[in-house]
Design an enzyme around this catalytic site. Structure first.
Site: not given
Length: 536
Positions: A345, A380, A397
């Site tokens: 993240d 990411a 996600d």
């Protein structure tokens, strides 16, 4: 004869003055009323003016991005209007013929007032009126025009130096330096430490400080400053009072953005976080977009995790891109054969919040502290580009592709990178916005994944707080959804529902023109997304 002698003396004095002008002008200059003032403080005022101007521009663009979305459009609109307004202000400045320092002082006060309250004005306009855009346009034009008005006035004051070429060079040097410092200070210091409302107020106080500097160093060249000093003091006091009450006022205004009481809020380096609560209903918002609702979040995270884990064999190493709330990790930790979770993240602050806040840590069952989980604070895209490791299952996600930064994580290039990090028997699942509300976006993601070399099946579930929500399940090999099984305890998803979620209704099958593949150069999903969600 006497007149000729005097003329020679004047000529000699003129030559000597020109020769020494560049030296003495570096420290002081003489204005119209014969008062001598220092130059360096005026250059410092140029620096402050530029710093404040760029920060106001960024604050307005950031506010609009938070409240309206589509950051590229909002910043493009803000920059374009601001620069145009600067041109208008620069043009109007030629109409000022005297008392330049007094005019500069008054403009500094006005910018401090308009810019200092800009964040508060915009938030109040959005939550209390239907006129956000007119108010935003008015603020941009007003602040931009005054900023454009200031620089020519300062140049005209400083052109009392003998060399106009050096004056312009010095003014532009300090102007660009101020803009650089402002553009760095906003994302690195002002936004994460104070947010847009308090940050704007602090910058407004810098404008008032610049106004007082004008009087302190140039008072001998000014007259009739009493009223201006009173105005500057009043505006400065108002800004200080507003700073002290900003959190309280912001909380009241932001509560109108959400249905529930805000119990936590923060501006991180990357985004704005808000946590709300109403009884047992806990909701997390990123940039005013809801990320989960505790009442029904399991209807999102179970379909995200378990189809992919069933296809991948239910164990091994799993990579989560996004998912800083730890809720997908909670579902993964139900598998006894799971060896490792790597959670990537970009924002360490959201992981910290979801690890330490008792409301969220209870919801994710302490997943972020589990020894099987490793957190990597990294973009990411950069992670899958630079890390050669392969995984049995990859879960993406991430928020919807509502800006350019997020859109790149839905491109063919990104999916090809992800494909190279997947083991031959592995599976990939990702959320892909609403199948019903944004069908072009959903099917664009679907087609982009196919173009990257995946075998893909789309599926969707009903989540009360989100509506009909879509996902993609992909693998390097073909598979049948009917073969998937739920192998761990769940609240919603079972073997029967596993089959049902892959059923796409007739009105949700896209039959329009051929959808373009989403790429880094042509972010088509961003265009589709903006068009479709605007209707709702």
């Amino acid at each position: 004869m006497k007149e000729e002698t005097m003329d020679k003396v004047d000529d000699k004095f003129s030559v000597e003055s020109e020769a020494s002008g560049s030296i003495s002008a570096e420290m002081e200059l003489q204005v119209d009323n014969d008062a001598v003032i220092p130059v360096i403080p005026l250059f410092f005022i140029v620096f402050l003016v530029a710093l404040c101007g760029i920060v106001y521009e960024l604050i307005i663009g950031t506010c609009s991005s938070y409240l309206l979305g589509d950051s590229v459009y909002q910043f493009s609109l803000t920059i374009g209007l601001y620069l145009s307004a600067m041109g208008i202000g620069s043009y109007l400045s030629k109409k000022v013929e005297n008392r330049l320092l007094n005019v500069l002082f008054a403009v500094e006060i006005a910018i401090g007032l308009a810019g200092g309250f800009s964040g508060l004005f915009l938030l109040a306009a959005y939550t209390n009126t239907d006129y956000y855009h007119p108010i935003m346009f008015l603020l941009i034009i007003l602040i931009g025009a005054m900023a454009g008005f200031e620089i020519p006035i300062l140049v005209r004051i400083l052109e009392k130096q003998a060399n106009l070429r050096e004056t312009l060079a010095n003014v532009l040097t300090f102007d660009y330096a101020g803009a650089l410092i402002g553009s760095l200070a906003f994302p690195l210091l002002i936004l994460p430490a104070m947010g847009v409302v308090k940050g704007a107020i602090v910058v407004g106080l810098i404008n008032i400080f610049a106004a007082f500097l004008t009087v302190i160093f140039c008072r001998r060249a000014m007259d009739g400053t009493f009223k201006l000093l009173v105005a500057a003091t009043a505006v400065g006091a108002g800004l200080l009072f507003s700073f002290a009450r900003a959190d309280e006022v912001t909380k009241i205004l932001e509560s109108r953005l959400f249905n529930h009481r805000v119990v936590f809020k923060a501006h991180t380096r990357y985004q704005k976080l808000d946590l709300t609560r109403w009884h047992n209903d806990i909701r997390l918002y990123i940039n005013n977009h809801m990320q989960f609702c505790s009442v029904d979040e399991y209807r999102y995270h179970e379909p995200l995790v378990h189809p992919a884990m069933s296809l991948a064999g239910g164990g091994g190493r799993v990579l989560i891109l996004g998912g800083g709330d730890g809720l997908a990790a909670r579902e993964l930790l139900k598998y006894p054969d799971l060896k490792e979770i790597v959670l990537v993240d970009i924002d360490p602050d959201i992981v910290k919040l979801c690890r330490e806040n008792p409301l969220i840590s209870k919801l994710n069952e302490g997943a972020l502290d589990n020894p099987k989980l490793t957190v990597v604070s990294m973009d990411a895209y950069k992670y899958v580009e630079q890390n050669p490791e392969r995984f049995d299952c990859i879960l993406i996600d991430l928020p919807d592709p509502n800006n350019v930064s997020l859109s790149k994580l839905y491109t063919k290039t990104f999916y090809m990178l992800v494909r190279s990090r997947l083991k031959p028997h592995g599976a990939l699942a990702l959320q892909s916005t609403s199948l019903y509300f944004a069908p072009k976006s959903f099917w664009c993601i679907h087609e982009t994944m196919k173009a990257a070399g995946f075998f893909v099946r789309g599926y969707h579930v009903t989540i009360p707080s989100f509506g009909d929500w879509g996902f993609q399940l992909a693998s390097l090999n073909s598979f049948e959804p009917g073969d998937l099984r739920v192998k761990v305890p769940t609240r919603y998803l079972d073997d029967r529902e596993m089959k049902n979620i892959f059923a796409i209704a007739e009105d949700e099958i896209y039959r329009g023109e051929k959808l373009a593949c989403n790429t880094l150069i042509f972010p088509k999903v961003l265009q589709y997304y903006a068009m479709e969600w605007k209707k709702w």
